[in-house]
Design a protein around this motif. Structure first.
Motif, mmCIF file in Angstrom:
data_model
loop_
_atom_site.group_PDB
_atom_site.id
_atom_site.type_symbol
_atom_site.label_atom_id
_atom_site.label_comp_id
_atom_site.label_asym_id
_atom_site.label_seq_id
_atom_site.Cartn_x
_atom_site.Cartn_y
_atom_site.Cartn_z
ATOM 1 N N MET A 64 0.829 -1.211 0.000
ATOM 2 C CA MET A 64 0.000 0.000 0.000
ATOM 3 C C MET A 64 0.858 1.253 0.000
ATOM 4 S SD MET A 64 -3.320 -0.818 2.357
ATOM 5 C CE MET A 64 -2.526 -1.697 3.678
ATOM 6 N N GLN A 65 1.986 1.207 0.699
ATOM 7 C CA GLN A 65 2.879 2.360 0.720
ATOM 8 C C GLN A 65 3.493 2.584 -0.658
ATOM 9 O OE1 GLN A 65 5.945 2.068 3.646
ATOM 10 N NE2 GLN A 65 6.471 4.232 3.504
ATOM 11 N N VAL A 66 3.881 1.515 -1.347
ATOM 12 C CA VAL A 66 4.423 1.634 -2.699
ATOM 13 C C VAL A 66 3.368 2.193 -3.642
ATOM 14 C CG1 VAL A 66 5.240 0.288 -4.682
ATOM 15 C CG2 VAL A 66 6.167 -0.164 -2.410
ATOM 16 N N ILE A 67 2.131 1.706 -3.517
ATOM 17 C CA ILE A 67 1.040 2.189 -4.379
ATOM 18 C C ILE A 67 0.764 3.662 -4.099
ATOM 19 C CG2 ILE A 67 -1.437 1.968 -4.821
ATOM 20 C CD1 ILE A 67 -1.039 -1.071 -4.265
ATOM 21 N N ALA A 68 0.758 4.068 -2.846
ATOM 22 C CA ALA A 68 0.469 5.456 -2.483
ATOM 23 C C ALA A 68 1.544 6.396 -2.992
ATOM 24 C CB ALA A 68 0.342 5.582 -0.976
ATOM 25 N N GLU A 69 2.760 5.907 -3.106
ATOM 26 C CA GLU A 69 3.850 6.751 -3.617
ATOM 27 C C GLU A 69 3.874 6.778 -5.136
ATOM 28 O OE1 GLU A 69 7.231 5.035 -1.707
ATOM 29 O OE2 GLU A 69 6.806 6.019 0.204
ATOM 30 N N GLY A 70 2.942 6.102 -5.782
ATOM 31 C CA GLY A 70 2.826 6.148 -7.228
ATOM 32 C C GLY A 70 3.553 5.033 -7.948
ATOM 33 N N GLY A 71 4.098 4.081 -7.242
ATOM 34 C CA GLY A 71 4.805 2.973 -7.871
ATOM 35 C C GLY A 71 3.886 1.803 -8.119
ATOM 36 N N SER A 72 4.463 0.786 -8.734
ATOM 37 C CA SER A 72 3.685 -0.437 -8.938
ATOM 38 C C SER A 72 4.135 -1.468 -7.910
ATOM 39 C CB SER A 72 3.891 -0.969 -10.357
ATOM 40 O OG SER A 72 5.251 -1.285 -10.561
ATOM 41 N N PRO A 73 3.208 -2.210 -7.360
ATOM 42 C CA PRO A 73 3.566 -3.153 -6.299
ATOM 43 C C PRO A 73 4.443 -4.297 -6.807
ATOM 44 C CG PRO A 73 1.281 -3.420 -6.908
ATOM 45 C CD PRO A 73 1.783 -2.231 -7.648
ATOM 46 N N ILE A 74 5.207 -4.850 -5.905
ATOM 47 C CA ILE A 74 6.084 -5.973 -6.211
ATOM 48 C C ILE A 74 5.217 -7.213 -6.386
ATOM 49 C CG2 ILE A 74 8.000 -7.361 -5.326
ATOM 50 C CD1 ILE A 74 8.722 -4.898 -3.586
ATOM 51 N N GLY A 75 5.520 -8.028 -7.382
ATOM 52 C CA GLY A 75 4.703 -9.210 -7.671
ATOM 53 C C GLY A 75 4.781 -10.272 -6.598
ATOM 54 N N SER A 76 5.985 -10.537 -6.089
ATOM 55 C CA SER A 76 6.123 -11.553 -5.038
ATOM 56 C C SER A 76 7.092 -11.048 -3.985
ATOM 57 C CB SER A 76 6.610 -12.885 -5.619
ATOM 58 O OG SER A 76 7.898 -12.728 -6.171
ATOM 59 N N GLN A 77 6.806 -11.420 -2.764
ATOM 60 C CA GLN A 77 7.599 -10.943 -1.635
ATOM 61 C C GLN A 77 7.555 -11.996 -0.538
ATOM 62 O OE1 GLN A 77 6.243 -7.167 -0.217
ATOM 63 N NE2 GLN A 77 7.700 -7.082 1.450
ATOM 64 N N ALA A 78 8.684 -12.196 0.124
ATOM 65 C CA ALA A 78 8.738 -13.145 1.234
ATOM 66 C C ALA A 78 8.716 -12.375 2.548
ATOM 67 C CB ALA A 78 10.004 -13.987 1.149
ATOM 68 N N SER A 79 7.934 -12.876 3.480
ATOM 69 C CA SER A 79 7.857 -12.264 4.805
ATOM 70 C C SER A 79 7.381 -13.323 5.790
ATOM 71 C CB SER A 79 6.881 -11.082 4.796
ATOM 72 O OG SER A 79 6.782 -10.521 6.082
ATOM 73 N N GLY A 80 8.032 -13.391 6.933
ATOM 74 C CA GLY A 80 7.625 -14.328 7.972
ATOM 75 C C GLY A 80 7.744 -15.778 7.558
ATOM 76 N N GLY A 81 8.656 -16.098 6.642
ATOM 77 C CA GLY A 81 8.827 -17.468 6.207
ATOM 78 C C GLY A 81 7.816 -17.927 5.161
ATOM 79 N N LEU A 82 6.952 -17.031 4.693
ATOM 80 C CA LEU A 82 5.957 -17.363 3.672
ATOM 81 C C LEU A 82 6.219 -16.529 2.425
ATOM 82 C CD1 LEU A 82 2.742 -17.313 5.866
ATOM 83 C CD2 LEU A 82 3.880 -19.336 4.981
ATOM 84 N N LEU A 83 5.889 -17.073 1.263
ATOM 85 C CA LEU A 83 5.997 -16.340 0.010
ATOM 86 C C LEU A 83 4.626 -15.775 -0.342
ATOM 87 C CD1 LEU A 83 7.702 -15.514 -2.448
ATOM 88 C CD2 LEU A 83 6.946 -17.628 -3.538
ATOM 89 N N PHE A 84 4.574 -14.477 -0.578
ATOM 90 C CA PHE A 84 3.316 -13.803 -0.887
ATOM 91 C C PHE A 84 3.351 -13.293 -2.320
ATOM 92 C CE2 PHE A 84 3.830 -13.402 3.658
ATOM 93 C CZ PHE A 84 2.591 -13.782 4.115
ATOM 94 N N ILE A 85 2.245 -13.474 -3.029
ATOM 95 C CA ILE A 85 2.090 -12.949 -4.378
ATOM 96 C C ILE A 85 0.984 -11.905 -4.313
ATOM 97 C CG2 ILE A 85 1.475 -13.501 -6.759
ATOM 98 C CD1 ILE A 85 2.563 -16.348 -6.157
ATOM 99 N N THR A 86 1.301 -10.701 -4.760
ATOM 100 C CA THR A 86 0.332 -9.610 -4.675
ATOM 101 C C THR A 86 -0.091 -9.183 -6.073
ATOM 102 O OG1 THR A 86 2.110 -7.972 -4.611
ATOM 103 C CG2 THR A 86 1.280 -8.746 -2.521
ATOM 104 N N THR A 87 -1.356 -8.838 -6.189
ATOM 105 C CA THR A 87 -1.882 -8.272 -7.434
ATOM 106 C C THR A 87 -2.626 -6.991 -7.100
ATOM 107 O OG1 THR A 87 -3.882 -9.620 -7.245
ATOM 108 C CG2 THR A 87 -2.104 -10.513 -8.586
ATOM 109 N N TRP A 88 -2.506 -6.019 -7.961
ATOM 110 C CA TRP A 88 -3.130 -4.714 -7.757
ATOM 111 C C TRP A 88 -4.028 -4.410 -8.951
ATOM 112 C CZ3 TRP A 88 -4.799 -0.969 -4.964
ATOM 113 C CH2 TRP A 88 -4.942 0.315 -5.465
ATOM 114 N N ASN A 89 -5.275 -4.077 -8.681
ATOM 115 C CA ASN A 89 -6.227 -3.691 -9.709
ATOM 116 C C ASN A 89 -6.549 -2.220 -9.494
ATOM 117 O OD1 ASN A 89 -8.258 -3.360 -11.532
ATOM 118 N ND2 ASN A 89 -9.449 -5.131 -10.847
ATOM 119 N N PRO A 90 -5.996 -1.323 -10.333
ATOM 120 C CA PRO A 90 -6.220 0.112 -10.113
ATOM 121 C C PRO A 90 -7.661 0.561 -10.351
ATOM 122 C CG PRO A 90 -4.667 -0.247 -11.943
ATOM 123 C CD PRO A 90 -5.069 -1.581 -11.424
ATOM 124 N N GLU A 91 -8.417 -0.157 -11.203
ATOM 125 C CA GLU A 91 -9.800 0.253 -11.458
ATOM 126 C C GLU A 91 -10.670 0.075 -10.220
ATOM 127 O OE1 GLU A 91 -8.369 -2.043 -13.767
ATOM 128 O OE2 GLU A 91 -7.753 -0.397 -15.066
#
Length: 113
Positions: free
Chosen positions: A59-86
């Motif tokens: 959300m911080q990356v999106i608020a700063e005008g960037g595009s979110p990272i597709g995959s990110q690891a945190s807490g030992g889990l792999l997360f895949i994020t998708t952003w729909n601007p509409e």
């Protein structure tokens, strides 16, 4: 306490040792289920914190005008994020479920360096 000789045996048995064994057995019987439940709850809470950490970072990356990272690891889990601007919807898919977060980027205040 007085020790007594058991009938038909060559040794002595202390009643204190039987009482101590009973107390230890009862303690284990009561404490083991609680400790298992505690560690299960702790693991679930850790996964939930990791979801929200990834969602907040994205959300911080999106608020700063960037595009979110597709995959990110945190807490030992792999997360895949998708952003729909509409629809302003951020979807975070993790190892054990899906968390959906609705984000309105125009409402997020960012501070400059």
């Amino acid at each position: 306490m007085k020790s007594t000789k058991l009938n038909g045996s060559s040794g002595y048995m202390l009643f204190e040792s039987l009482i101590a064994l009973a107390m230890v057995s009862i303690s284990l019987y009561v404490l083991i289920p609680h400790s298992v439940q505690f560690f299960t709850t702790l693991k679930a809470a850790g996964a939930e914190v990791a979801y929200w950490r990834v969602a907040q970072d994205q959300m911080q990356v999106i608020a700063e005008g960037g595009s979110p990272i597709g995959s990110q690891a945190s807490g030992g889990l792999l997360f895949i994020t998708t952003w729909n601007p509409e629809t302003a919807q951020l979807v975070v898919n993790g190892g054990d479920g899906t968390e959906r977060v609705e984000v309105h980027a125009e409402e997020i205040q960012t501070e400059g360096p």
